[in-house]
Design an enzyme around this catalytic site. Sequence first.
Site, PDB file in Angstrom:
ATOM      1  N   GLY A  48       5.764  10.650  -4.817  1.00 13.52           N
ATOM      2  CA  GLY A  48       5.148  10.454  -3.624  1.00 13.52           C
ATOM      3  C   GLY A  48       5.256  11.583  -2.719  1.00 13.52           C
ATOM      4  O   GLY A  48       4.708  11.863  -1.821  1.00 13.52           O
ATOM      5  N   ASP A 109      12.534   3.583   3.183  1.00 12.66           N
ATOM      6  CA  ASP A 109      12.018   2.346   3.310  1.00 12.66           C
ATOM      7  C   ASP A 109      13.631   1.569   3.393  1.00 12.66           C
ATOM      8  O   ASP A 109      13.982   1.372   4.339  1.00 12.66           O
ATOM      9  CB  ASP A 109      11.193   1.682   2.216  1.00 12.66           C
ATOM     10  CG  ASP A 109      10.557   0.472   2.404  1.00 12.66           C
ATOM     11  OD1 ASP A 109      11.095  -0.186   3.508  1.00 12.66           O
ATOM     12  OD2 ASP A 109      10.398  -0.306   1.452  1.00 12.66           O
ATOM     13  N   LYS A 137      10.606   3.931   7.651  1.00 15.75           N
ATOM     14  CA  LYS A 137      10.078   2.629   7.988  1.00 15.75           C
ATOM     15  C   LYS A 137      11.496   2.004   8.229  1.00 15.75           C
ATOM     16  O   LYS A 137      12.183   1.229   7.261  1.00 15.75           O
ATOM     17  CB  LYS A 137       9.530   1.912   6.799  1.00 15.75           C
ATOM     18  CG  LYS A 137       8.702   0.970   6.927  1.00 15.75           C
ATOM     19  CD  LYS A 137       8.379  -0.001   5.699  1.00 15.75           C
ATOM     20  CE  LYS A 137       7.412   0.773   5.025  1.00 15.75           C
ATOM     21  NZ  LYS A 137       7.100  -0.121   3.803  1.00 15.75           N
ATOM     22  N   PHE A 158       2.698  -1.942   4.294  1.00 15.32           N
ATOM     23  CA  PHE A 158       2.331  -1.210   3.048  1.00 15.32           C
ATOM     24  C   PHE A 158       1.755  -0.127   3.479  1.00 15.32           C
ATOM     25  O   PHE A 158       0.772   0.007   3.803  1.00 15.32           O
ATOM     26  CB  PHE A 158       2.264  -2.006   1.799  1.00 15.32           C
ATOM     27  CG  PHE A 158       2.623  -1.171   0.566  1.00 15.32           C
ATOM     28  CD1 PHE A 158       4.013  -1.203   0.125  1.00 15.32           C
ATOM     29  CD2 PHE A 158       1.677  -0.575  -0.303  1.00 15.32           C
ATOM     30  CE1 PHE A 158       4.225  -0.593  -0.953  1.00 15.32           C
ATOM     31  CE2 PHE A 158       2.130   0.404  -1.057  1.00 15.32           C
ATOM     32  CZ  PHE A 158       3.094   0.117  -1.662  1.00 15.32           C
ATOM     33  N   ASP A 165       1.617   5.904  -3.035  1.00 18.74           N
ATOM     34  CA  ASP A 165       0.900   4.976  -3.737  1.00 18.74           C
ATOM     35  C   ASP A 165       1.048   3.495  -3.740  1.00 18.74           C
ATOM     36  O   ASP A 165       1.965   3.050  -3.428  1.00 18.74           O
ATOM     37  CB  ASP A 165       0.993   5.566  -5.121  1.00 18.74           C
ATOM     38  CG  ASP A 165       2.484   4.957  -5.815  1.00 18.74           C
ATOM     39  OD1 ASP A 165       3.378   5.390  -5.057  1.00 18.74           O
ATOM     40  OD2 ASP A 165       2.376   4.169  -6.729  1.00 18.74           O
ATOM     41  N   ARG A 171      -2.989   7.993  -3.873  1.00 20.60           N
ATOM     42  CA  ARG A 171      -1.961   9.267  -3.662  1.00 20.60           C
ATOM     43  C   ARG A 171      -3.069  10.095  -3.191  1.00 20.60           C
ATOM     44  O   ARG A 171      -2.581  10.985  -2.166  1.00 20.60           O
ATOM     45  CB  ARG A 171      -1.529   9.615  -4.957  1.00 20.60           C
ATOM     46  CG  ARG A 171      -0.370   8.607  -5.329  1.00 20.60           C
ATOM     47  CD  ARG A 171       0.471   9.709  -6.360  1.00 20.60           C
ATOM     48  NE  ARG A 171       1.373   8.564  -7.246  1.00 20.60           N
ATOM     49  CZ  ARG A 171       2.503   8.438  -6.891  1.00 20.60           C
ATOM     50  NH1 ARG A 171       3.108   8.676  -5.761  1.00 20.60           N
ATOM     51  NH2 ARG A 171       3.304   7.476  -7.702  1.00 20.60           N
TER      52      ARG A 171
HETATM   53  P1  IMP Z   1      13.396   2.698  -0.769  1.00 23.08           P
HETATM   54  O1  IMP Z   1      14.320   2.959  -1.822  1.00 23.08           O
HETATM   55  O2  IMP Z   1      13.255   1.254  -0.397  1.00 23.08           O
HETATM   56  O3  IMP Z   1      13.772   3.393   0.492  1.00 23.08           O
HETATM   57  O4  IMP Z   1      11.970   3.267  -1.051  1.00 23.08           O
HETATM   58  C1  IMP Z   1      11.656   4.768  -1.262  1.00 23.08           C
HETATM   59  C2  IMP Z   1      10.541   4.610  -2.125  1.00 23.08           C
HETATM   60  O5  IMP Z   1       9.590   3.590  -2.168  1.00 23.08           O
HETATM   61  C3  IMP Z   1       9.700   5.721  -1.642  1.00 23.08           C
HETATM   62  O6  IMP Z   1       9.857   7.036  -2.072  1.00 23.08           O
HETATM   63  C4  IMP Z   1       8.370   5.200  -1.914  1.00 23.08           C
HETATM   64  O7  IMP Z   1       8.019   5.973  -3.194  1.00 23.08           O
HETATM   65  C5  IMP Z   1       8.629   3.847  -2.242  1.00 23.08           C
HETATM   66  N1  IMP Z   1       7.850   3.158  -0.910  1.00 23.08           N
HETATM   67  C6  IMP Z   1       8.536   2.655   0.265  1.00 23.08           C
HETATM   68  N2  IMP Z   1       7.839   2.138   1.034  1.00 23.08           N
HETATM   69  C7  IMP Z   1       6.623   2.201   0.626  1.00 23.08           C
HETATM   70  C8  IMP Z   1       5.238   1.976   1.234  1.00 23.08           C
HETATM   71  O8  IMP Z   1       4.925   1.195   2.229  1.00 23.08           O
HETATM   72  N3  IMP Z   1       4.113   2.307   0.491  1.00 23.08           N
HETATM   73  C9  IMP Z   1       4.315   2.993  -0.828  1.00 23.08           C
HETATM   74  N4  IMP Z   1       5.464   3.357  -1.471  1.00 23.08           N
HETATM   75  C10 IMP Z   1       6.660   3.036  -0.544  1.00 23.08           C
HETATM   76 MG    MG Z   2       6.740   5.796  -4.807  1.00 27.24          MG
END
Ligand code: IMP
Ligand code: MG
Length: 181
Positions: A48, A109, A137, A158, A165, A171
Site C-alpha cells: 500500500g 487502521d 483512521k 473504506f 486497494d 491502487r
Molecule cells: P491495520 O493493521 O488494521 O492498522 O491495517 C493496516 C493495513 O490494512 C494498511 O496498511 C492497509 O493495507 C490496510 N487497510 C486499513 N484500512 C484500509 C482501508 O480503508 N482501505 C484499504 N486498506 C486498508
Molecule cells: Mg493493504
Amino acid sequence: MTGSKQMEPKLVPLFDKTEVAGAVQRLAGQLDHDYRNRSPVLVGVLKGSFIFLADLVRQMKTPLQSIEFLRISSYGASTVSSGEAKISLELPPSSILGLDVVVVEDIVDTGITTSAALSYLKGHRPASVSLCALLDKPSRRQVSVQVDYVGLTVPDRFIVGYGIDLDQKYRQLPAIYTLEE
Ligand code: IMP
Ligand code: MG
C-alpha cells in the site's frame, strides 16, 4: 444480461491530488527538519505504501541511508481486518542495525499491522524507529500505536486509491476515495 450482475461500489472523492500532494510535501518537510543531521533508512510497508513512498522521497532533501521494504498484511480480500498480521518478506537485518528507521505506511487502521511492523523492526536493533503514515483512521484502533507523522486523518470508511486497494483493485488511482455501497 440478467439481474445477477453485482453492483459496482461507488467511489466518492475524499482527497484530491492537490490535497494529497500538500500532505506529502508537509510530511517531507517535517522529516527533513527532524532528520536534518541524520541519514535515515525509509522502510515502506508493501504494497500500500509504494506510491506514497515514491512521492515522499522525491520531496525530501535529507540524504537517505537506503530505502527498504517490508511486506506485512492483515487484510485478505475483504474490507475488514483479519485481526492478525503476517510478515511475508523480510529485509536484510544488516540494513537497519544501528540506524535511524522511518516506517512508511499507507494507512493505520486497527494498528495491528503497524505494531507488528514496529516490533519486527525493533527486534533488529535500529538506533531509532519512527512511524510516518499518509492516512490515519483513529476511530477503529485496537492496538495503540504512536503515529509520529500523520498526513491526513480519515473517517471510518473504506479507503482506496493512491496505492491503497480493495482486493488489489484501485491502487493506481491518483487521488483518495471512499468506497460506498
Ligand atoms: P491495520 O493493521 O488494521 O492498522 O491495517 C493496516 C493495513 O490494512 C494498511 O496498511 C492497509 O493495507 C490496510 N487497510 C486499513 N484500512 C484500509 C482501508 O480503508 N482501505 C484499504 N486498506 C486498508
Ligand atoms: Mg493493504
